[in-house]
Structure formats: structure tokens, C-alpha cells
Design an enzyme around this catalytic site. Structure first.
Site, short mmCIF file in Angstrom:
data_model
loop_
_atom_site.label_atom_id
_atom_site.label_comp_id
_atom_site.label_asym_id
_atom_site.label_seq_id
_atom_site.Cartn_x
_atom_site.Cartn_y
_atom_site.Cartn_z
N ASP A 228 0.85 15.19 3.03
CA ASP A 228 0.79 13.74 2.92
C ASP A 228 -0.46 13.21 3.63
OD1 ASP A 228 1.85 10.77 3.20
OD2 ASP A 228 3.32 11.74 1.90
N ASP A 229 -0.41 11.99 4.10
CA ASP A 229 -1.58 11.33 4.71
C ASP A 229 -2.06 12.10 5.94
OD1 ASP A 229 -3.56 9.43 5.09
OD2 ASP A 229 -2.18 7.74 5.22
N ASP B 36 -0.89 6.75 -3.14
CA ASP B 36 -0.27 5.66 -2.39
C ASP B 36 -0.90 4.30 -2.70
OD1 ASP B 36 1.61 4.61 -0.62
OD2 ASP B 36 1.13 5.98 1.01
N TRP C 162 5.51 1.80 -4.33
CA TRP C 162 6.64 1.22 -3.60
C TRP C 162 7.55 0.34 -4.46
CZ3 TRP C 162 2.44 -1.16 -0.02
CH2 TRP C 162 1.72 -0.13 0.62
N ASP D 187 5.61 -3.44 -8.55
CA ASP D 187 5.41 -4.02 -9.88
C ASP D 187 6.36 -3.40 -10.90
OD1 ASP D 187 3.50 -5.72 -8.93
OD2 ASP D 187 1.80 -4.47 -9.50
N ARG E 138 7.61 5.87 -7.45
CA ARG E 138 8.48 5.34 -6.40
C ARG E 138 9.04 4.00 -6.87
NH1 ARG E 138 7.27 6.51 -1.04
NH2 ARG E 138 8.26 4.53 -0.61
N ASP F 80 9.46 2.64 1.62
CA ASP F 80 9.69 3.93 2.26
C ASP F 80 11.14 4.08 2.75
OD1 ASP F 80 7.03 4.42 1.93
OD2 ASP F 80 6.59 4.73 4.06
#
Ligand SMILES: *[C@@H]1O[C@H](CO)[C@@H](O)[C@H](O)[C@H]1NC(C)=O
Ligand SMILES: *[C@@H]1O[C@H](CO)[C@@H](O)[C@H](O)[C@H]1NC(C)=O
Ligand SMILES: *[C@@H]1O[C@H](CO)[C@@H](O)[C@H](O)[C@H]1NC(C)=O
Ligand SMILES: *[C@@H]1O[C@H](CO)[C@@H](O)[C@H](O)[C@H]1NC(C)=O
Ligand SMILES: *[C@@H]1O[C@H](CO)[C@@H](O)[C@H](O)[C@H]1NC(C)=O
Length: 437
Positions: free
Chosen positions: A116-117, A194, A228, A231, A245, A249
Site C-alpha cells: 500500500d502507500d 487511491d 471511497w 461518486d 471501493r 476506509d
């Protein structure tokens, strides 16, 4: 990824300047409409009630799909964020790959090792390329990919459809082609993309360019959209990514997990082979929930055809964590080839906390979860009406946590006592030829 307040004003000028280039480069990749033949025959069987179609509405199943050949069933693997957050390095990624093998998790299908990040340096190099952080990934990402591939596993990486990642590493917006080509040259198999620092540009404009850039590399790369749920991606992302997603989170609490389950349930009609709703990675094994709560978390994620991406330290799991994550009967529900997302079909009792979740499976079978979200033990009933069966149909019931056949002739309803915050998970196999008149 943790959301951070965006300082979009800083990027507004460059956003306007680059907007024209952005739009011009957004070439659409063709997607094909398809209806799963298995679904047709399923619906014609006489064992199901006429309301079956409305209970398990599949009107959007398979309407549009990214045809890169991936995600026939929900993706399985591990992701670094939920346990390690930014505290990652090449050692921990390699040790995780080792542990996926030694624990048997890889054999059960958990094959993606997703970084991940925080893997990249805070600036690009002079050629404007992303660079692995030289302290934490001194050997580079390609070396990690080679290591992971040698074990028969796949490597995932992370970037952002914005100016920066959530932890303020460089994002990929406007450099999709370059970054995708770099990822492909390293042997990357999966991209989580992301939504931080997104310059206020709509997701529908920011996510397709990376789809096209990944496709243009010629390497088959799983595309995991992480905007997230802002939209309503279920409405459009099937043509863009392999999963999207649907929510903010997850965190390692009962409140977060139950909230996210309900939010993800809303989009059930849109899931299908090729593209899945993603209620975020698993928290099983991270310590914030009880054994019963984690078992319910895993059961509901499996039933919802969610990606099963482990979020704990697989190098150091308790026996209970291993028991949950390696339940092959539950994994089989998640990986069933029919690929219809199970959903909440009944909520009764105080605050609707006595819940029945269910979904169709291949072979005319049903997966049924009785989920007690109340704070004391209660008996929950799944009536055949509720789950879409004709009331006279005989059903054999298998308990997927006790690993045993409970009865071969349940008729009209099935009830069980369920402990607080726990669930029961059943495989229902109806017998069309033995119905009671
Ligand atoms: C790598 O990361 C792990 C997990 O955060 C940490 O325990 C370990 O000390 C790190 N190793 C190095 C060499 O930095
Ligand atoms: C690129 O897209 C085309 C059309 O959807 C598809 O047939 C092909 O498999 C894709 N290639 C890759 C590498 O994803
Ligand atoms: C976890 O999620 C819940 C529910 O969405 C939220 O109320 C809570 O603030 C979150 N906790 C943390 C530590 O982020
Ligand atoms: C292993 O996990 C336990 C909690 O389950 C923790 O107390 C212990 O510190 C961990 N050990 C290592 C080496 O990370
Ligand atoms: C939901 O379950 C309750 C309790 O078993 C039952 O009384 C009710 O009829 C069910 N509702 C539906 C729509 O199936």
C-alpha cells in the site's frame, strides 16, 4: 488509506492547464455486455419462489465489464495498510510472502501481496519517474516482484489518482502512461489506485486514464479503484476497474465493520464476474474485535463477494485468526463461479439486529448467514419465503463453521440460536425432486 483534507487550491492552476491534455488522452477501452448463462437456468428452476428475482436482483450483473480477463472471482491476498500503515519495507513484504506460503494461505487462494502507500520516495527522479524509497526498499520493487513471483505469488502496488498519495508521495494523475509502464517493467500484477489530493476532478475522469495506461502496457494488471464510494462507482466503475471501493476506509471496530457491510449491501446488483464491490480490506486478526465479530466480518465479506484481502500480520497470527482466514468452506462461497453478491434479506428484532443475509450459488444452492447484531444471544429464523424458496422444498443444511451437515430435510424455515455479534453460516442445498406437497 486515511483520507486527508485536500489542499486543492494549490493545484488548481496546474489542474486547469493540464485539463485539456487529460481529456485528449482519455481513450476509451471497449467493454462488452454479457449475461452469465448459469444465471438464466438458475432462475428457471421450480424450487424458487416468484419473488426470487426481486430478492436477488441481478439486473446489473455483468452489464459492463473490463475485459482484461481478471477478477472472475473476487481477488484474494494480503495488503500492508491495515496492520503496518506506513511502517513497511522490503523485508516485511518478503517475510509476508514467505508466511503466506508456510501457513497454507497461498494454497487457499491468497496470492496477491499488495504493497500500500509509503513505498515510494517523496519526489520523482530527474526523469520524472517514481522511485522506491531508498531506505525501506533499497533493492527496488522489481527485486521484490521477482522474489514474490518465484514463490508463485503476485505483487500489487499502490498509487493515487491525484497529485499526491494520502501519505504525500507523488500521485499518478497526468503521468498515468509513464507510471503504468514503470509498474509493468517491474512485473507488477495489481494496482490499488487511491483518491487523495484529487484536484477536485471528478472520479469518472480521473480513473479511466489509468485503465487505458495499464492496458497499453500489454501486461495483465488487476485494477483496483479506490475512490471511497464518493461518486457511486458501482454505477460506472464496472467498465473501468476490476473492483471499486464502495465506502470510506474500514477500521478495526465493530461499528465500522457493520456500517461498511450495510453501505456495500446497497450496491449488490452491480457485482459480478469481472468487477466487484469492495467494502475494504479485512481487519481479522488485528485485535480490535472479538473472535465472534471477526468470524461475522469474514463470513459477511465472503457472502458479499468482497475481495478477501488479509489486513493483519500474517507472520504472527493467533490460532483463532488462522482458523477464520483458512476456512475453505467459507472461501468457497466467496469464490463460487456464479458470482452473485449475497445480501441482507431480512432484519427483524430490536433495531433490526436479527439479520438474515443470503445469496444464490452455482448448482441451485444458497449461502445463508444468520447474523446477530444485538448485544445478547437470540434465535434467528430464515424462512423459505425470505430467502426465495418454495415453502415445500426440502433442503440439506451444512454448517460452514462447525464443518458438519446439520439436517438433510429442513422444510419451510430454519432457525438457530446465535450468540451476540456472532453469526452462523450455512450452505443450503435444495432438493427439487423431494418437495412436500
Ligand atoms: C521493517 O518493517 C518491520 C515492520 O514495520 C519492522 O519491524 C522492521 O524493523 C523493519 N526492518 C528494517 C530493516 O527497517
Ligand atoms: C486491453 O483491452 C482489450 C479490450 O478490452 C482486452 O481485450 C485486452 O485483453 C486488454 N489487455 C490487457 C493487457 O489488459
Ligand atoms: C471507525 O469507524 C467508525 C464508523 O464509521 C467511526 O465512527 C470511527 O470514528 C472510526 N474510528 C477511527 C479511529 O477512525
Ligand atoms: C505477535 O502478536 C502478539 C499479539 O497477538 C503480540 O503481542 C506480539 O508482540 C507479536 N509478536 C511479534 C514478533 O510481532
Ligand atoms: C423477517 O423475519 C421476521 C422474523 O423471522 C418475520 O416475521 C418476517 O416476516 C420476515 N420478513 C420478510 C420480509 O421476510
Amino acid at each position: 488509506m486515511a483520507k486527508q483534507k485536500q489542499s486543492s487550491a494549490c493545484f488548481l492552476n496546474s489542474a486547469i492547464l493540464l485539463f485539456t491534455i487529460f481529456c485528449a488522452s482519455s481513450v476509451s477501452v471497449s467493454v462488452s455486455a454479457r449475461v452469465h448463462p448459469i444465471l438464466q437456468s438458475f432462475h428457471q428452476k421450480p424450487i424458487f419462489r416468484s419473488n426470487f428475482h426481486s430478492i436477488y436482483d441481478t439486473s446489473n450483473y455483468g452489464t459492463f465489464q473490463l475485459s482484461n480477463g481478471l477478477a472472475k472471482t473476487p481477488q484474494m491476498g494480503w495488503n500492508s495498510w491495515n496492520f503496518f500503515a506506513c511502517n513497511i519495507n522490503e523485508t516485511v513484504i518478503k517475510e509476508t510472502a514467505d508466511a503466506l506460503i508456510s501457513t497454507g494461505l497461498a494454497d487457499l487462494g491468497y496470492v496477491y501481496v499488495n504493497i500500500d502507500d509509503c513505498w515510494s520516495s517523496v519526489t520523482r527522479n530527474l526523469k520524472a519517474q517514481l522511485v522506491p524509497d531508498e531506505k525501506t526498499f533499497p533493492s527496488g520493487i522489481k527485486a521484490v516482484a521477482d522474489y514474490v513471483h518465484a514463490k508463485g505469488l503476485k505483487l500489487g502496488i499502490y498509487s493515487d489518482a491525484g497529485a499526491f498519495t494520502c501519505q504525500v508521495r507523488p500521485g499518478s494523475i497526468f503521468l498515468e502512461k509513464e507510471d503504468a509502464a514503470l509498474f509493468a517493467s517491474w512485473g507488477i500484477d495489481y494496482l490499488k489506485y487511491d483518491n487523495c489530493y484529487n484536484l477536485g476532478i471528478p472520479a469518472k475522469k480521473r480513473y479511466p486514464p489509468m485503465r487505458d495506461a495499464l492496458n497499453a502496457t500489454g501486461r495483465t494488471i488487476f485494477y483496483s479503484i479506490c475512490e471511497w464510494g464518493e461518486d457511486d462507482p458501482a454505477l460506472w466503475a464496472g467498465a473501468v476497474g476490476n473492483s471499486w471501493r464502495t465506502t470510506e476506509d474500514i477500521n478495526d471496530t465493530w461499528a465500522s465493520m457493520t456500517n461498511i457491510a450495510d453501505l456495500n449491501d446497497k450496491w449488490a446488483t452491480y457485482a459480478g464476474p469481472g468487477g466487484w464491490n469492495d467494502p475494504d480490506m479485512l481487519e481479522v486478526g488485528n485485535g480490535g474485535m472479538t473472535y465472534q465479530e471477526y468470524r461475522a466480518h469474514f463470513s459477511i465479506w465472503a457472502l458479499m463477494k468482497a475481495p478477501l484481502l488479509i489486513g493483519c500480520d500474517v507472520r504472527n497470527m493467533t490460532a483463532e485468526t488462522i482458523e477464520i482466514l483458512t476456512n475453505k468452506e467459507v472461501i468457497d462461497i466467496n469464490q463460487d463461479p456464479l458470482g452473485v453478491q449475497g445480501r441482507k434479506v431480512n432484519a427483524s428484532g430490536p433495531d433490526g439486529c436479527n439479520q438474515v443475509w443470503a445469496g444464490p450459488l452455482s448448482g441451485g444452492r444458497l449461502a445463508v448467514v444468520l447474523w446477530n447484531r444485538c448485544s445478547s444471544a437470540t434465535t434467528i429464523t430464515a424462512s423459505w419465503d425470505t430467502i426465495g424458496l418454495q415453502s415445500g422444498i426440502r433442503v440439506s443444511v451444512r454448517d460452514l463453521w462447525q464443518h458438519q451437515e446439520l439436517t438433510s430435510d429442513a422444510v419451510s424455515s430454519f432457525s438457530a440460536k446465535v450468540d451476540a455479534h456472532d453469526c452462523r453460516f450455512y450452505l443450503f442445498t435444495p432438493y427439487p425432486d423431494h418437495s412436500v406437497e
